[in-house]
Design a protein around this motif. Structure first.
Motif: not given
Length: 557
Positions: A245-255, A258-265, A282-290
């Motif tokens: 959960x500490x990784x997917x929650x970080x990824x979710x926040x990034x997606x 992000x604030x200055x970037x568009x939302x991702x699913x 990657x499991x915790x970044x904006x680019x992670x496929x989840x």
């Protein structure tokens, strides 16, 4: 027709030509797992692919060069793209190494193209879309270090050179690549209405079955090519790699925030083609496929190797020879999509027949199973493998923090909290708050802004002061805020770190509404909630910094 593949990786580029009936006579890559994978899938284990440095080969003497690069009608290649990728340092990475590798590839092409009695008729280079601006339209022989060879110029950006989206060539993923060189026109094979969705691919591959995959005696049809194999023979699919959960929650926040970037699913949108498959697992970044784990609440996983390989249009009988998940994922993410490569091979073969080249032949259909399950002690199948759930580790004492108040972005304004260290041993930390607006060329940052208390209605001032005092009691001091940030979620228990602080502010601010506010130092009206969040954080940090300064003075005396 014969093909040489440079920077071949696991063999995605070669795969399309191989399925079309071309002969891969030589391939090179500097990475051993990729070389082994190429050989085991394309030449029954024979060493057609070799480990070699393209830079060294490009600059070798004539005898060594001709021995390394046999004559062929086609040269293909995909120089490493990390230098040009927008995901690498937000597109600001040093491009020099990437340009050097591209020029090495072009030098090899020029040496084969302009030699006496050359057989080379077509050549193709693939790279990320951003590489286009770093490739010249023409290269003189002097630019390629071949002054004595000829006065010719190598045309790189031919009539067919442009950006291609793989999803229009039967590849079930949204992947844009720059393709340049000397090759005939390519016709798109897939209309917008025919593009295959991520959900369809996952459904056709079937749910990963870690516990009983060996009993799966029914057959599965390849979603891209249509041939069948037994489900139990589907390698690298029957396992689940869960994301803590500490990784997917970080990824979710990034997606989504992000604030200055568009939302991702989050998780992935199953109704659209897959996003671009990256090379880094990657499991915790904006680019992670989840993906969600079926029948589980708030549990997520990364895709299996077979899922991403199929999304990249690798046939389901293709095997990746890497000892772990990360290595296999890198092989897939770095590859040229085989289905696009097949369409390219098809256009080249049709052009060679049209021009009556003596080496032309009838094209294979490209859609049958090649039945490639060669036995090898080097093959590690991830089927049935149990991946322990990754445990969160404490952060380093100098861990950086830079986040805005969650889900609070109004008119592109956001309030951001950031730490900085004032001593080399990281013993003293300070926290800053600033207001950010927009991004890129239009980005603005406002610091040290004074927002007076009387700008807010009298009715909320008492609650505002009480809320700030409660937070100050919980935080205690600047250093404690950093210490709590560095702890794991379990270690923090009920203590407050910067993330918890921002979350509390978000909840408080969202309970109030108001008109836009005019603030000195900001050249436009400020959204009410932004002003309120900044006021709270600024007052907290002023108190913390004041207390810190007094403590330092007391120690000094």
């Amino acid at each position: 027709m014969r093909v040489v593949d440079l920077f071949c990786g696991a063999g995605g580029f070669s795969e399309g030509f191989y399925r079309a009936g071309f002969e891969i006579v030589r391939a090179y890559d500097i990475w051993s797992p990729a070389v082994l994978t190429h050989n085991m899938n394309h030449s029954d284990g024979k060493e057609v692919a070799l480990k070699g440095d393209i830079l060294e080969i490009a600059w070798s003497n004539d005898e060594e060069f001709e021995d390394a690069i046999p004559d062929s009608e086609v040269i293909i290649g995909s120089p490493p793209c990390i230098a040009f990728s927008n995901s690498n340092k937000s597109g600001k990475a040093d491009k020099e190494s990437g340009v050097a590798l591209i020029k090495a590839f072009l030098r090899i092409v020029a040496r084969k193209k302009y030699k006496k009695n050359s057989k080379l008729k077509y050549w193709v280079m693939e790279n990320v879309g951003n590489s286009e601006k770093y490739v010249n339209e023409f290269y003189s022989m002097e630019e390629l270090g071949l002054e004595g060879l000829t006065d010719e110029k190598l045309c790189v950006k031919g009539k067919t050179s442009k950006l291609y989206n793989m999803k229009y060539f039967g590849v079930p993923t949204n992947r844009i690549r720059y393709i340049c060189g000397d090759f005939p026109p390519l016709n798109e094979t897939t209309s917008e209405s025919e593009i295959v969705s991520l959900g369809k691919i996952l459904k056709e591959l079937g749910k990963p079955s870690p516990n009983d995959f060996e009993k799966l005696n029914d057959k599965i049809i390849d979603p891209t090519y249509g041939f069948e194999i037994f489900k139990k023979d589907l390698s690298d699919h029957h396992y689940v790699s869960e994301i803590p959960d500490f990784e997917w929650k970080k990824a979710k926040r990034q997606k989504v925030d992000k604030g200055y970037m568009g939302k991702m699913a989050f998780p992935e949108n199953m109704d659209k083609p897959a996003r671009t498959v990256m090379a880094t697992l990657s499991r915790s970044s904006r680019e992670s496929m989840i993906f969600p784990i079926e029948n589980e609440v708030e549990k997520y996983r990364i895709p299996t190797i077979r899922e991403v390989a199929t999304l990249m249009s690798f046939p389901i009988d293709f095997r990746f020879y890497g000892e772990n998940e990360s290595i296999k994922y890198r092989m897939v993410g770095n590859a040229v999509t085989p289905k696009f490569s097949y369409e390219l091979a098809k256009s080249i073969q049709e052009d060679s027949i049209k021009n009556n080249f003596k080496d032309a032949f009838m094209l294979k259909d490209g859609f049958s199973s090649l039945k490639r399950f060669p036995s090898s002690p080097d093959f590690t199948d991830l089927n049935g493998k149990v991946f322990p759930l990754k445990q969160e580790k404490p952060k380093k004492v100098n861990a950086k923090f830079k986040q805005h108040v969650p889900e609070l972005v109004e008119k592109t304004f956001r309030v951001e909290l950031q730490n900085k260290f004032t001593t080399s041993n990281y013993e003293t930390v300070e926290w800053d708050v600033s207001i950010h607006r927009s991004q890129g060329k239009n980005a603005e940052v406002f610091s040290n802004i004074l927002i007076p208390e009387d700008i807010f209605p009298i009715s909320i001032r008492k609650e505002l002061k009480s809320f700030i005092n409660e937070l100050l009691i919980e935080i205690k001091d600047s250093q404690k805020l950093q210490i709590n940030y560095c702890k794991t979620k379990i270690e923090r228990e009920d203590s407050i770190g910067p993330e918890e602080l921002l979350e509390k502010i978000k909840v408080f601010v969202n309970s109030y509404t108001g008109d836009f506010i005019e603030v000195n130092g900001i050249n436009r009206m400020l959204p009410y909630k932004i002003a309120l969040a900044y006021f709270i954080l600024n007052n907290i940090l002023e108190e913390l910094n004041y207390a810190e300064e007094n403590t330092r003075r007391e120690v000094a005396y």
